[in-house]
Each structure stands twice: as C-alpha cells, then as structure tokens.
Design a protein around this motif. Sequence first.
Motif, PDB file in Angstrom:
ATOM      1  N   GLU A 141      18.870  14.840  27.351  1.00  0.00           N
ATOM      2  CA  GLU A 141      18.336  16.207  27.358  1.00  0.00           C
ATOM      3  C   GLU A 141      16.915  16.233  27.902  1.00  0.00           C
ATOM      4  N   ALA A 142      16.137  15.217  27.552  1.00  0.00           N
ATOM      5  CA  ALA A 142      14.762  15.141  28.053  1.00  0.00           C
ATOM      6  C   ALA A 142      14.744  14.932  29.563  1.00  0.00           C
ATOM      7  N   TRP A 143      15.634  14.061  30.057  1.00  0.00           N
ATOM      8  CA  TRP A 143      15.679  13.789  31.497  1.00  0.00           C
ATOM      9  C   TRP A 143      16.057  15.047  32.276  1.00  0.00           C
ATOM     10  N   ALA A 144      16.872  15.876  31.684  1.00  0.00           N
ATOM     11  CA  ALA A 144      17.260  17.127  32.341  1.00  0.00           C
ATOM     12  C   ALA A 144      16.072  18.067  32.520  1.00  0.00           C
ATOM     13  N   GLU A 145      14.982  17.817  31.780  1.00  0.00           N
ATOM     14  CA  GLU A 145      13.780  18.644  31.877  1.00  0.00           C
ATOM     15  C   GLU A 145      12.808  18.145  32.945  1.00  0.00           C
ATOM     16  N   LEU A 146      13.196  17.091  33.672  1.00  0.00           N
ATOM     17  CA  LEU A 146      12.328  16.565  34.725  1.00  0.00           C
ATOM     18  C   LEU A 146      12.016  17.668  35.735  1.00  0.00           C
ATOM     19  N   LYS A 147      10.733  17.826  36.044  1.00  0.00           N
ATOM     20  CA  LYS A 147      10.311  18.885  36.954  1.00  0.00           C
ATOM     21  C   LYS A 147      10.345  18.409  38.403  1.00  0.00           C
ATOM     22  N   GLU A 148      10.273  19.357  39.308  1.00  0.00           N
ATOM     23  CA  GLU A 148      10.301  19.035  40.734  1.00  0.00           C
ATOM     24  C   GLU A 148       8.913  18.624  41.219  1.00  0.00           C
ATOM     25  N   PHE A 149       8.893  17.492  41.919  1.00  0.00           N
ATOM     26  CA  PHE A 149       7.701  16.992  42.594  1.00  0.00           C
ATOM     27  C   PHE A 149       8.120  16.706  44.043  1.00  0.00           C
ATOM     28  N   ALA A 208      20.925   9.718  36.161  1.00  0.00           N
ATOM     29  CA  ALA A 208      19.497   9.494  36.402  1.00  0.00           C
ATOM     30  C   ALA A 208      19.134   9.701  37.864  1.00  0.00           C
ATOM     31  N   PHE A 209      19.921   9.123  38.756  1.00  0.00           N
ATOM     32  CA  PHE A 209      19.590   9.185  40.180  1.00  0.00           C
ATOM     33  C   PHE A 209      19.799  10.588  40.753  1.00  0.00           C
ATOM     34  N   GLU A 210      20.839  11.272  40.292  1.00  0.00           N
ATOM     35  CA  GLU A 210      21.079  12.625  40.794  1.00  0.00           C
ATOM     36  C   GLU A 210      19.900  13.535  40.461  1.00  0.00           C
ATOM     37  N   LYS A 211      19.414  13.442  39.226  1.00  0.00           N
ATOM     38  CA  LYS A 211      18.285  14.279  38.830  1.00  0.00           C
ATOM     39  C   LYS A 211      17.003  13.850  39.534  1.00  0.00           C
ATOM     40  N   SER A 244      16.786  14.808  43.162  1.00  0.00           N
ATOM     41  CA  SER A 244      16.663  16.248  43.366  1.00  0.00           C
ATOM     42  C   SER A 244      15.243  16.735  43.102  1.00  0.00           C
ATOM     43  N   CYS A 245      14.452  15.910  42.412  1.00  0.00           N
ATOM     44  CA  CYS A 245      13.091  16.306  42.032  1.00  0.00           C
ATOM     45  C   CYS A 245      12.006  15.625  42.856  1.00  0.00           C
ATOM     46  N   PHE A 246      12.302  14.441  43.414  1.00  0.00           N
ATOM     47  CA  PHE A 246      11.294  13.650  44.113  1.00  0.00           C
ATOM     48  C   PHE A 246      11.749  13.327  45.534  1.00  0.00           C
ATOM     49  N   ARG A 247      10.773  13.188  46.406  1.00  0.00           N
ATOM     50  CA  ARG A 247      11.063  12.867  47.805  1.00  0.00           C
ATOM     51  C   ARG A 247      11.582  11.450  47.957  1.00  0.00           C
TER      52      ARG A 247
END
Length: 293
Positions: A18-26, A47-50, A53-56
């Motif tokens: 649940e915490a990992w799902a809160e990862l913000k976009e950078f 882990a990798f999908e999220k 989607s958030c990091f370059r």
Amino acid sequence: MKLYAIADIHLSYQSNREAWAELKEFPDDGLIIAGDIGESAAQLETAFEKATSCFRHVFWCPGNHELYTLGSVTDLKGEEKYNECVEIARKYGVHNPEDDFFRWEGEGGPVLIAPIFTLYDYSFRPDHVSRENALSWAEEEDIVATDEAVLHPDPHPSRDAWCSHLVSKFSSKLAAAQEEHGIPLVIINHWPLREDLVYIPRIPRFSLWCGTKETHEWHRRFNVKVVVSGHLHVRRTDWKDGVRFEEVSLGYPRQWKDVRDSGLDVNSLLREILPGPKPPPEGESPTQWRRWG
C-alpha cells in the motif's frame, strides 16, 4: 535530474504494498532499488511497474529475498532464480547488474551507475571464529538466517563459492568500466561493502549473512563517489576516505511505523544520492543516523 534510492521495500507485506502504491511521480529523476523487493516474480512486477511509471530511470540489484526458493511460488533455485529476476527487470527497462553500467549525466554527474551483486561468504565474523564454526557461533545466540533454508547456491557448491564467483565477476566489470570511461562510480549493492558499516546491536551475529571482506577496499580500489546498500534495515549515512556510504532501507512495517505515525509516507524515505552533499573536509565524519530521508 536527481537520483534517489530506497531498498528493502518487502512487498510481501500488505502495508508495504500500500505504501509503494503511494510513490509519487518524479518524471525527470532516477530511482535506485537496492534489493529485497520481495520473494516472488509478481512482487518484482509490482515494484518495477510502479517505479518505471514514476521515474525516468530505474536501477535495481538483487537482495537475498529475491533469491528465495519458496515452494508455493517457484521451484527455481540459485542462478536460475536470479536470471528470472533479471529478465523481469529487463521487461520493464530497469537497469540491472547484467546490463552495461549506465552513464548518468544528471545532477552530480557524469558518473557511472553500477548495480552489482556480491552475496556473502560468512566472513563478517570475529577473527577467533573459523568458517567451519561460524554457523554454530551464530546459533549460540539463536541466530539462523532464513537463507540457510531457502537461498540455494545452485549450480555452485555453496553460497561461499557463489559469492567468490560474483566478487571476481563484478570486480573485473568495475575495473573495466573504470578504465574505459574514467569517471566516478556509484556502486549499488544490497549487502554492505564494509564490515565496519554493519551495526545491528539486537542481532550482532547476523553479521555472517551481511557481506564479504573481499569488498572492504573497493571504495579505494575503484574511483567511487557513492556506495548505496540496504539489507540491514538501519538507515544511515557514512563517509569513508571521502566516499559516501548510504544505507537506504525501508524495512518491515514495524520498522518504519514511526514514519507513518508522523504523517509521512514512502516518499519521505527516498534518499537523495545525486547530487547529494559535499564531502566533509577530512573525508570522514560521524555516522548520520536517518529516521527518514
């Protein structure tokens, strides 16, 4: 473009998922995940999908948990289990130890981002304890790592032998990259490179499973700017000989409950690796213990 890091996100725990799902976009930045995502292929995919989607750029090296053979999940062992993880990383475009090291031109660069994989050889122990008696020494304090049952070294005859193979492989790769590119390295390894950075006072004899003395001088042998690791679940920053060592674990839910209780989330535990702080004048400084960030 900045570079951040985290490790030991342990997605087998629902609260960590649940915490990992809160990862913000950078979207302009990079993220290092220094091992122990979880035990299953599905957890790596999550882990990798999220992350991608958030990091370059996303970088990963395996921890011991990725190498576990749990009968309810997989029958793959040792190198076959590791190779499965590598293929999942490549599916998502995640840089991993089997890829060429990545030239980082963002803030703090140019550097080579170097994910590696060394395992351990039970050498983080007192001088009076022989390898033959090492496990018995740990068992005297009721310490036995889960690895002994579910981390298999196949096709190598032992974890020690697999570790020796990996140390030789990645020391050669680091040396070749240094000679070819001539720029500093950011080394990513799940296990600490130095025994003196292992501080686990509640279970000190767990040190057996925390690295190898063969890497103790790597920060001096190679042109290293930063070493990023996890495994210990003890967040800290150290400086040795002008090189910054970052332990960036998230840990099990109980180990970062105080962060959540403070109203913060997983984004608060991302460690800035680059550009990062300037080295201390003498190249050494007291350990900075990290509650978050």
